[in-house]
Design an enzyme around this catalytic site. Sequence first.
Site, short mmCIF file in Angstrom:
data_model
loop_
_atom_site.label_atom_id
_atom_site.label_comp_id
_atom_site.label_asym_id
_atom_site.label_seq_id
_atom_site.Cartn_x
_atom_site.Cartn_y
_atom_site.Cartn_z
CG ASP A 184 -2.41 0.68 0.83
OD1 ASP A 184 -2.38 1.37 0.06
OD2 ASP A 184 -3.25 0.22 1.57
CG ASP A 199 4.11 6.48 -17.98
OD1 ASP A 199 3.33 6.28 -18.61
OD2 ASP A 199 4.62 7.90 -18.34
#
Length: 527
Positions: free
Chosen positions: A147, A201
């Site tokens: 997380d 990306d």
Amino acid sequence: MASALVAILAIFPAQASIENPSILPTPPMGFNNWARFECGLNQSLFVETADAMVSKGLLAAGYDRIHLDDCWLQHERAPNGSLQWNTTLFPNGLIWLGECFKGKGFHFGIYEDSGNATCGGYPGSRGHEELDAKTFESWGVEYLKLDGCNVYPDNEQEYQTLYSKWHQVLTSLEHPLIFSESAPAYFSATDNNTDWYEVMDWVPLYGELARHSTDIAVYGLYPASHYWQSVMVNYGFEVLLARYQQPGYYNDPDFIIPDWPWLTLDEKKSHFALWSSFSAPLIISAYIPDLSDAEVEYLTNKDIIAVDQDALAMQATLVSQDGYFDVLTKSLANGDRLLTVLNRGNYTNSTTVSIERVGLETYHTYTVKDLWTGDSNKFSGSIHITLNTHATAIYRISEVSSVIPTGMIFNTASLSCMTASDTSITFTNCTALDAQVWQVSSSGTLSPLSAPNKCLESSAHGVSLGRCNSRSASMRWVYHVTGNLINSATRLCLQERAGYLGKCGEELDNQVFGLPSGVRVVRGGKV
């Protein structure tokens, strides 16, 4: 940012998903406790869950992973700095629990956080990455959900630093863990998508899947109408990101929630069919022992699971939207074509989907299989579909000889559709017109169904529509993983503003587009 990324991957051995798809060749399937129970986890819940997944046929259907989410830890690390499990919640320990899972045929997954503390306030991994990774490995863990709470400073560069560190550490293990990244979720739903796309990306270079946006609504905290809305919100984020997915890396729109009483059975089935059409992870968060026969039946539908687990791992993309029906399609590894149709409206309604919109040849007869009923029929021309409110049809079309990628070209910030006029284009609301459905040829030309002999080209005034000539560089377009659609003659980018063509920027909102599945995506580096 791309040059820094290349440098990192040059120094450390490459073992991320898109470089080694064998780490996770198909999307993961299994169970996680969070959306259903949050911190209400304990040893008994997981043992009961594992037994029920076996007895109800979920394991046999492919749901072979069981993952612990937040709150399994003690609040303090051990004197040597290592993490510790909560001995009250897990009296036999996590090593024992992992062995229990494996004895029943499951893989063991766990949760941690890249920051100073987990979202629940337990020890985070920052500064302890190597120790924590080796601890998990010693416990028999095979999957890590990482997380992104409590990361400071909370900018894109800091998240990349932390997640790249985990990539390096996991790569050095004898048995690398499957790496589920949550970093993109912390940059979604902002006024500007550039940082979100910058994160997207690099996540395919570091791990096998990434939770890209908001959490699915947790059990029991919201008004009844919020739960279907939550599914649709995460669906809406997913359709913006198809260009990133490829074998070994999967966009993750979060959990499947089959036992929510605030969803109708049609809505639950739609959730499952849409996620499967995306080849998304199928991680159930539910009280498995109490799943109804109807819920188990759709969750174990072999034909739809086969779509999710298809070897191409292609994400279905939008053919059209009109406020009532969303039509999506993609190709499958054996050459078949998928057609998925969602009724977003609040009433039963009907629609017709022409064969051209599915990207198939006209004047040809196909076999279409309804994946809910298993019924197969011959068809040509078009398919007529009637659906209850919030229901989804899902079909597998076979006897396909050739496919041309076909569907919407839309701006992922404004959600406006590129719409053909007589000689040029505009960006308007999506209304499912033939002028908003585009064919993308193998040479990179773009033609609307309303005028298939015309192609988009660069011109002195920006762009125009002219008679197609695939040999003309001005009519050829290259689609980059950044979402830029680049003209081969001018090296300028399509954009949603005056002139519709301009100098390519850093994933600017007005230059990032969604295109049909099957279009060649150029990966690596920046535009």
